[in-house]
Design a protein around this motif. Structure first.
Motif, PDB file in Angstrom:
ATOM      1  N   VAL A  26       0.934  -1.237  -0.040  1.00 47.42           N
ATOM      2  CA  VAL A  26       0.003   0.023  -0.185  1.00 47.42           C
ATOM      3  C   VAL A  26       0.992   1.299   0.075  1.00 47.42           C
ATOM      4  O   VAL A  26       1.992   1.399   0.723  1.00 47.42           O
ATOM      5  CB  VAL A  26      -0.970   0.058   1.271  1.00 47.42           C
ATOM      6  CG1 VAL A  26      -1.736   1.295   1.311  1.00 47.42           C
ATOM      7  CG2 VAL A  26      -1.690  -1.119   1.402  1.00 47.42           C
ATOM      8  N   GLU A  27       0.533   2.357  -0.684  1.00 47.38           N
ATOM      9  CA  GLU A  27       1.162   3.470  -0.801  1.00 47.38           C
ATOM     10  C   GLU A  27       0.835   4.079   0.707  1.00 47.38           C
ATOM     11  O   GLU A  27      -0.398   4.600   0.747  1.00 47.38           O
ATOM     12  CB  GLU A  27       0.955   4.329  -2.006  1.00 47.38           C
ATOM     13  CG  GLU A  27       1.480   5.624  -1.934  1.00 47.38           C
ATOM     14  CD  GLU A  27       1.030   6.572  -2.949  1.00 47.38           C
ATOM     15  OE1 GLU A  27       1.719   7.758  -3.286  1.00 47.38           O
ATOM     16  OE2 GLU A  27       0.225   6.206  -4.002  1.00 47.38           O
ATOM     17  N   VAL A  28       1.844   4.554   1.463  1.00 47.50           N
ATOM     18  CA  VAL A  28       1.727   5.326   2.683  1.00 47.50           C
ATOM     19  C   VAL A  28       2.243   6.585   2.621  1.00 47.50           C
ATOM     20  O   VAL A  28       3.246   6.794   2.039  1.00 47.50           O
ATOM     21  CB  VAL A  28       2.226   4.414   3.713  1.00 47.50           C
ATOM     22  CG1 VAL A  28       2.282   4.899   5.226  1.00 47.50           C
ATOM     23  CG2 VAL A  28       1.847   3.039   3.758  1.00 47.50           C
ATOM     24  N   VAL A  29       1.370   7.329   3.194  1.00 49.23           N
ATOM     25  CA  VAL A  29       1.818   8.908   3.322  1.00 49.23           C
ATOM     26  C   VAL A  29       1.806   9.385   4.848  1.00 49.23           C
ATOM     27  O   VAL A  29       0.976   8.874   5.606  1.00 49.23           O
ATOM     28  CB  VAL A  29       0.798   9.775   2.715  1.00 49.23           C
ATOM     29  CG1 VAL A  29       1.412  11.194   2.631  1.00 49.23           C
ATOM     30  CG2 VAL A  29       0.780   9.282   1.149  1.00 49.23           C
ATOM     31  N   THR A  30       2.937  10.166   5.399  1.00 50.90           N
ATOM     32  CA  THR A  30       2.932  10.314   6.813  1.00 50.90           C
ATOM     33  C   THR A  30       3.028  12.020   6.808  1.00 50.90           C
ATOM     34  O   THR A  30       3.865  12.545   5.803  1.00 50.90           O
ATOM     35  CB  THR A  30       4.173   9.638   7.266  1.00 50.90           C
ATOM     36  OG1 THR A  30       5.479   9.899   6.844  1.00 50.90           O
ATOM     37  CG2 THR A  30       4.016   8.221   7.709  1.00 50.90           C
ATOM     38  N   PRO A  31       2.524  12.483   7.674  1.00 49.50           N
ATOM     39  CA  PRO A  31       2.564  14.109   7.736  1.00 49.50           C
ATOM     40  C   PRO A  31       3.931  14.545   8.115  1.00 49.50           C
ATOM     41  O   PRO A  31       4.557  14.018   8.729  1.00 49.50           O
ATOM     42  CB  PRO A  31       1.449  14.736   8.583  1.00 49.50           C
ATOM     43  CG  PRO A  31       1.423  13.382   9.379  1.00 49.50           C
ATOM     44  CD  PRO A  31       1.618  12.149   8.566  1.00 49.50           C
ATOM     45  N   ASP A  32       4.412  15.587   7.386  1.00 46.10           N
ATOM     46  CA  ASP A  32       5.861  16.052   7.495  1.00 46.10           C
ATOM     47  C   ASP A  32       5.924  17.494   8.183  1.00 46.10           C
ATOM     48  O   ASP A  32       6.938  18.037   8.131  1.00 46.10           O
ATOM     49  CB  ASP A  32       6.670  16.070   6.495  1.00 46.10           C
ATOM     50  CG  ASP A  32       6.154  16.502   5.294  1.00 46.10           C
ATOM     51  OD1 ASP A  32       5.341  17.259   5.416  1.00 46.10           O
ATOM     52  OD2 ASP A  32       6.828  16.454   4.212  1.00 46.10           O
ATOM     53  N   LEU A  33       4.533  17.834   8.484  1.00 45.86           N
ATOM     54  CA  LEU A  33       4.603  19.406   8.708  1.00 45.86           C
ATOM     55  C   LEU A  33       5.113  19.477  10.305  1.00 45.86           C
ATOM     56  O   LEU A  33       4.704  18.655  11.218  1.00 45.86           O
ATOM     57  CB  LEU A  33       3.087  19.874   8.650  1.00 45.86           C
ATOM     58  CG  LEU A  33       2.840  21.205   8.748  1.00 45.86           C
ATOM     59  CD1 LEU A  33       3.354  22.009   7.700  1.00 45.86           C
ATOM     60  CD2 LEU A  33       1.140  21.571   8.878  1.00 45.86           C
ATOM     61  N   PRO A  34       5.575  20.438  10.669  1.00 42.92           N
ATOM     62  CA  PRO A  34       6.014  20.652  11.934  1.00 42.92           C
ATOM     63  C   PRO A  34       4.974  20.649  12.993  1.00 42.92           C
ATOM     64  O   PRO A  34       3.806  21.126  12.772  1.00 42.92           O
ATOM     65  CB  PRO A  34       6.907  22.095  12.057  1.00 42.92           C
ATOM     66  CG  PRO A  34       7.388  22.114  10.609  1.00 42.92           C
ATOM     67  CD  PRO A  34       6.425  21.547   9.794  1.00 42.92           C
TER      68      PRO A  34
END
Length: 297
Positions: A26-34
Motif C-alpha cells: 500500500v502507498e503510505v503517506v505520513t505528515p511532515d508538517l512541524p
C-alpha cells in the motif's frame, strides 16, 4: 489506494502498522508538517477542541489527498466523546475530510484489526497472511522496565495523564522540561510497565465496568502513589478536555500525597502554580530519604 498513517496520540505500535502496510504494497503517506504548524491548522478549524484533537486534525489536513487515514485508538473515559469516537466526531464537525479509522495500539485485538484492514485494502487473503507473519515480531510487547524513581539531588514527582498527551513528544515535553527546570525528577505515567498499570487498574472500584482510560489512569496513579520515593503527584490534562479534567480531579482526591491538576496546551512551557507545588513537596524531603523504588503499597 493511498493511505495516511498518523503516529500520534502516544502511539506505541506505529512501526508495526507502517511495516504491515508496506508488506501489503500500500502507498503510505505520513505528515511532515512541524508540530506547531499542524497544531495551528487544527486550532484554526476547531478552536474549542482538546489540544490532542487539534494536533490530530492538523496532521490529517497536512496529508493532502488520501483515500484513508489510520490513527491509533485511545482508551476512553466516562462521557468522553472524543476518546470514544475521534474519527466520527471529526468527520461530523468538518466536511471534506478523508475517511478515518482508529486502530488498536497493542493487545490481541491489534492482530484482528490488522487482518480486517488488510482484507479491506487488498482483497487478497494470502497476501494478508504473509504480511502478518512478516511483521509479527513488531507486535510483541516491549520490554517492561520501571523508570528510575530517584535522581541525585532531586525530589521525585509522579506525572499522571493520558498517553495521548504525555506519550506524545510534541505535547508532553513542555511539562517535563518545566518540572526538571524546577529541580524535580518527573516520572511519567506512559513510561510505566503496562502490565503493572493494568494490575493496579483492575483493583479500582467497579473495575469490570469502568472505562479503559480511567482504569489506566487509576492504575498509573496507584502504582506511583505507593512508591516511597514519590513525594507528590501532578495530574496532567489536555487543554479543553473536560472529560479528562473531571477524571483527574476525582483521582486527585485518592492520594494522600500533595497533588496538583494542570492543563497542558500545545507549546506551553510555563505553569506558575508549579513553583508553589515544588516548594510543598521539597520541604523536609532531604530529611526523609527514600529507598530507590521503595513500594509502600
Amino acid at each position: 489506494m493511498k493511505v495516511g498513517l498518523l503516529d500520534t496520540l502516544g502511539a506505541r505500535y506505529g512501526r508495526y502498522w507502517a511495516a504491515f502496510l508496506k508488506e501489503l504494497g500500500v502507498e503510505v503517506v505520513t505528515p511532515d508538517l512541524p508540530a506547531a504548524e499542524a497544531f495551528a491548522l487544527g486550532r484554526d478549524s476547531l478552536p474549542d477542541a482538546p489540544v490532542q484533537v487539534q494536533l490530530v486534525l492538523g496532521r490529517v489536513l497536512a496529508l493532502g489527498r488520501v483515500d484513508l487515514v489510520l490513527l491509533p485508538q485511545t482508551p476512553p473515559l466516562l462521557n468522553d466523546g472524543w476518546g470514544e469516537a475521534l474519527p466520527d466526531l471529526l468527520s461530523r464537525r468538518l466536511s471534506g475530510l478523508p475517511s478515518m479509522q482508529a486502530l488498536p495500539d497493542g493487545g490481541p485485538e491489534m492482530i484482528a484489526a490488522a487482518t480486517e484492514l488488510g482484507q479491506r485494502l487488498t482483497r487478497n487473503p494470502g497476501r494478508v497472511r504473509l504480511a502478518l507473519e512478516r511483521v509479527k515480531p513488531l507486535a510483541a510487547p516491549p520490554r517492561e522496565d520501571m523508570p528510575a524513581l530517584s535522581r541525585a539531588s532531586r525530589v521525585t514527582v509522579a506525572v499522571v495523564g493520558p498517553r495521548a498527551l504525555l506519550g506524545d513528544p510534541d505535547l508532553g515535553a513542555g511539562l517535563r522540561s518545566a518540572l526538571e527546570g524546577l529541580g524535580l525528577h518527573p516520572v511519567i505515567s506512559p513510561e510505566l510497565p503496562p502490565t503493572q498499570v493494568a494490575a493496579r487498574g483492575g483493583r479500582m472500584e467497579r473495575a469490570a465496568t469502568a472505562p479503559a482510560g480511567e482504569k489506566e489512569l487509576y492504575g498509573s496513579l496507584k502504582l506511583l502513589d505507593g512508591k516511597s520515593a514519590v513525594r507528590g503527584v501532578i495530574l496532567a490534562s489536555p487543554a479543553r478536555d473536560g472529560a479528562v479534567r473531571t477524571t483527574l480531579e476525582r483521582l486527585a482526591g485518592q492520594t494522600h500525597k500533595p497533588a496538583l491538576v494542570v492543563d497542558v496546551d500545545a507549546g506551553q512551557t510555563e505553569w506558575p502554580e508549579l513553583v508553589a507545588f515544588r516548594d510543598r513537596v521539597t520541604v523536609g524531603a532531604a530529611a526523609r530519604p527514600a529507598a530507590p523504588g521503595g513500594d509502600d503499597a
